[in-house]
Design an enzyme around this catalytic site. Sequence first.
Site, mmCIF file in Angstrom:
data_model
loop_
_atom_site.group_PDB
_atom_site.id
_atom_site.type_symbol
_atom_site.label_atom_id
_atom_site.label_comp_id
_atom_site.label_asym_id
_atom_site.label_seq_id
_atom_site.Cartn_x
_atom_site.Cartn_y
_atom_site.Cartn_z
ATOM 1 N N ASN A 1 4.009 2.070 1.776
ATOM 2 C CA ASN A 1 4.672 1.842 0.493
ATOM 3 C C ASN A 1 5.101 3.212 -0.016
ATOM 4 O O ASN A 1 4.267 4.023 -0.438
ATOM 5 C CB ASN A 1 3.733 1.156 -0.503
ATOM 6 C CG ASN A 1 4.374 0.944 -1.864
ATOM 7 O OD1 ASN A 1 5.069 1.811 -2.384
ATOM 8 N ND2 ASN A 1 4.143 -0.217 -2.461
ATOM 9 N N GLU B 1 8.631 -1.059 -1.240
ATOM 10 C CA GLU B 1 8.958 -0.543 -2.564
ATOM 11 C C GLU B 1 9.978 0.594 -2.445
ATOM 12 O O GLU B 1 9.814 1.668 -3.023
ATOM 13 C CB GLU B 1 7.706 -0.099 -3.321
ATOM 14 C CG GLU B 1 7.907 -0.200 -4.819
ATOM 15 C CD GLU B 1 6.624 0.009 -5.633
ATOM 16 O OE1 GLU B 1 6.748 0.064 -6.866
ATOM 17 O OE2 GLU B 1 5.533 0.107 -5.049
ATOM 18 N N TYR C 1 6.347 -7.024 1.177
ATOM 19 C CA TYR C 1 5.866 -6.402 -0.047
ATOM 20 C C TYR C 1 5.481 -7.530 -1.000
ATOM 21 O O TYR C 1 6.326 -8.082 -1.716
ATOM 22 C CB TYR C 1 6.941 -5.489 -0.652
ATOM 23 C CG TYR C 1 6.552 -4.861 -1.968
ATOM 24 C CD1 TYR C 1 5.287 -4.318 -2.157
ATOM 25 C CD2 TYR C 1 7.452 -4.819 -3.030
ATOM 26 C CE1 TYR C 1 4.923 -3.745 -3.369
ATOM 27 C CE2 TYR C 1 7.112 -4.243 -4.247
ATOM 28 C CZ TYR C 1 5.841 -3.704 -4.405
ATOM 29 O OH TYR C 1 5.489 -3.142 -5.617
ATOM 30 N N ASP D 1 2.613 -3.820 2.337
ATOM 31 C CA ASP D 1 1.771 -3.723 1.156
ATOM 32 C C ASP D 1 1.539 -5.153 0.681
ATOM 33 O O ASP D 1 2.399 -5.742 0.020
ATOM 34 C CB ASP D 1 2.464 -2.884 0.086
ATOM 35 C CG ASP D 1 1.663 -2.810 -1.211
ATOM 36 O OD1 ASP D 1 0.542 -3.347 -1.246
ATOM 37 O OD2 ASP D 1 2.172 -2.216 -2.181
ATOM 38 N N ASN E 1 -0.901 -5.999 -1.266
ATOM 39 C CA ASN E 1 -1.426 -5.894 -2.632
ATOM 40 C C ASN E 1 -2.734 -6.641 -2.848
ATOM 41 O O ASN E 1 -3.033 -7.069 -3.965
ATOM 42 C CB ASN E 1 -0.368 -6.336 -3.646
ATOM 43 C CG ASN E 1 0.386 -5.140 -4.225
ATOM 44 O OD1 ASN E 1 -0.226 -4.155 -4.626
ATOM 45 N ND2 ASN E 1 1.704 -5.224 -4.248
ATOM 46 N N ASP F 1 1.554 6.666 -4.133
ATOM 47 C CA ASP F 1 0.129 6.406 -4.343
ATOM 48 C C ASP F 1 -0.494 5.665 -3.161
ATOM 49 O O ASP F 1 -1.698 5.390 -3.171
ATOM 50 C CB ASP F 1 -0.112 5.655 -5.660
ATOM 51 C CG ASP F 1 0.834 4.484 -5.874
ATOM 52 O OD1 ASP F 1 1.716 4.249 -5.043
ATOM 53 O OD2 ASP F 1 0.698 3.799 -6.915
ATOM 54 N N HIS F 2 0.312 5.381 -2.147
ATOM 55 C CA HIS F 2 -0.176 4.757 -0.916
ATOM 56 C C HIS F 2 -0.156 5.757 0.232
ATOM 57 O O HIS F 2 0.700 6.656 0.266
ATOM 58 C CB HIS F 2 0.707 3.579 -0.515
ATOM 59 C CG HIS F 2 0.663 2.419 -1.464
ATOM 60 N ND1 HIS F 2 0.017 1.244 -1.175
ATOM 61 C CD2 HIS F 2 1.206 2.256 -2.700
ATOM 62 C CE1 HIS F 2 0.169 0.394 -2.190
ATOM 63 N NE2 HIS F 2 0.882 0.994 -3.126
#
Length: 260
Positions: A9, A36, A105, A148, A150, A250-251
């Site tokens: 991501n 993303e 995603y 991702d 999530n 942040d991934h």
Amino acid sequence: MPFTLATWNINSVRLREGLVRDFLAETHVDVLCLQECKSPVEKIPDFADAGFPHVVARGQKGYNGVAILSRSPLDEVGADDHAGLGHARHVAARLENGVTIHNYYVPAGGDVPDREVNEKFGQKLDYLTAMRDAFRAAPPARSILVGDLNIAPREDDVWSHKQLLKVVSHTPVEVDHLAETQAAGAWVDITRAHIPEGQLYSWWSYRAKDWDAADKGRRLDHIWATPDIADAARDSRILRHVRGWEKPSDHAPVLATFDL
């Protein structure tokens, strides 16, 4: 022929084009799946000069977006709008060796784990249900699913199982929905097949002043494979150090090699 696949991501491929180039130069992967991307397809940077002339993607301005970059030719084989959200959250492509790659995603789900008061959480559950139903209707074969998703499904996929039970991404209802989706395609969790024990994360919040020292991570990014090729996978890993690059996502990227 073996090939190495990564999922990441990127949190804006245009903003972090340089990081993608650094990653490609460092790892020498053969396929990179991004989520993303936050970009229309026509504005996704061209990575042909980095050895990746082949791309399939779905994009939209400022939000969502998925792309598969490849050193070798690949054919687009679909893009599902699960739950009819109208979001660019899935694209699939077939490699020359006949392996189909699904790049997902999954919606993050907002902050409140209650679909009655949080529409985004309901969308997340509906999206997973639609994924499950699609795999039941057309069981996948010779396929790899990455992205991702999530959701951190296992107790050791989060820094504190007890403290995150009511936090979106680790609630029981989300974990159950993901498990049903995985079972519907008989998907094998490749990362955990190779790293079966211990805390394992791929995401650390921007909110932490020192993410590395705090280490309050979650494993939100996954690589799955159908049983007919799962045994061909090896060398699964998460490149934690990439989270520490300048102006990072942040991934962290998740990788696996397949002897196919």
